[in-house]
Motif scaffolding. Structure first.
Motif, short mmCIF file in Angstrom:
data_model
loop_
_atom_site.label_atom_id
_atom_site.label_comp_id
_atom_site.label_asym_id
_atom_site.label_seq_id
_atom_site.Cartn_x
_atom_site.Cartn_y
_atom_site.Cartn_z
N ARG A 31 3.37 70.44 41.85
CA ARG A 31 4.82 70.17 41.76
C ARG A 31 5.64 71.44 41.64
NH1 ARG A 31 5.02 68.49 35.41
NH2 ARG A 31 4.30 70.49 34.88
N HIS A 32 5.02 72.52 41.17
CA HIS A 32 5.73 73.79 41.07
C HIS A 32 5.71 74.56 42.38
CE1 HIS A 32 6.45 73.45 36.84
NE2 HIS A 32 5.16 73.31 36.57
N MET A 33 5.02 74.03 43.37
CA MET A 33 4.91 74.70 44.66
C MET A 33 5.81 74.05 45.71
SD MET A 33 2.77 77.00 43.89
CE MET A 33 2.17 77.63 45.42
N SER A 34 6.82 73.31 45.26
CA SER A 34 7.71 72.63 46.19
C SER A 34 8.60 73.63 46.92
CB SER A 34 8.57 71.61 45.45
OG SER A 34 9.49 72.28 44.61
N THR A 35 9.28 73.16 47.94
CA THR A 35 10.15 74.03 48.73
C THR A 35 11.31 74.56 47.89
OG1 THR A 35 9.59 72.72 50.68
CG2 THR A 35 11.51 74.14 50.85
N GLY A 36 11.86 73.72 47.03
CA GLY A 36 12.98 74.16 46.19
C GLY A 36 12.58 75.28 45.25
N MET A 40 14.01 79.17 45.27
CA MET A 40 14.60 79.76 44.07
C MET A 40 13.95 81.10 43.76
SD MET A 40 16.77 79.61 41.63
CE MET A 40 17.32 77.94 41.53
N ILE A 41 12.65 81.17 43.83
CA ILE A 41 11.94 82.42 43.57
C ILE A 41 12.31 83.46 44.63
CG2 ILE A 41 9.67 83.52 43.46
CD1 ILE A 41 10.37 81.82 41.03
N GLY A 42 12.42 83.04 45.88
CA GLY A 42 12.84 83.95 46.94
C GLY A 42 14.24 84.51 46.69
N GLY A 43 15.14 83.66 46.22
CA GLY A 43 16.49 84.11 45.91
C GLY A 43 16.51 85.11 44.76
N ILE A 44 15.72 84.85 43.74
CA ILE A 44 15.66 85.77 42.60
C ILE A 44 15.07 87.11 43.02
CG2 ILE A 44 14.51 86.16 40.38
CD1 ILE A 44 14.81 83.13 39.90
N ILE A 45 14.01 87.08 43.82
CA ILE A 45 13.41 88.32 44.30
C ILE A 45 14.39 89.10 45.16
CG2 ILE A 45 11.62 89.25 45.84
CD1 ILE A 45 9.77 87.07 44.73
N GLY A 46 15.14 88.39 46.00
CA GLY A 46 16.16 89.06 46.82
C GLY A 46 17.24 89.70 45.98
#
Length: 71
Positions: A31-36, A40-46
């Motif tokens: 459930r933690h591997m969903s697209t959302g 979110m992680i991609g946005g934080i890393i960016g």
């Protein structure tokens, strides 16, 4: 010598945290591997990358300004 040590330390830490991420990836529930979650992680890393790049550019700008004042 200090710059080489710092860059090597940064490289080793990056590699170690990457390996830790691969290990933790296997432990996460599906459930933690969903697209959302991934977006979110991609946005934080960016955002963090943008902030670090801005800080590096500002530091280089300040160093160049101080160097031109000495000349």
């Amino acid at each position: 010598m200090t710059a080489i040590f710092i860059s090597l330390a940064a490289g080793v830490l990056t590699f170690c945290f990457g390996m830790l991420g691969h290990y933790l990836h296997r432990l996460l529930p599906e459930r933690h591997m969903s697209t959302g979650s991934k977006e979110m992680i991609g946005g934080i890393i960016g955002l963090v990358s943008l902030l670090l790049t801005g800080a590096a550019v500002r530091r280089a700008q300040l160093a160049a300004g101080a160097e031109s004042l000495q000349a």
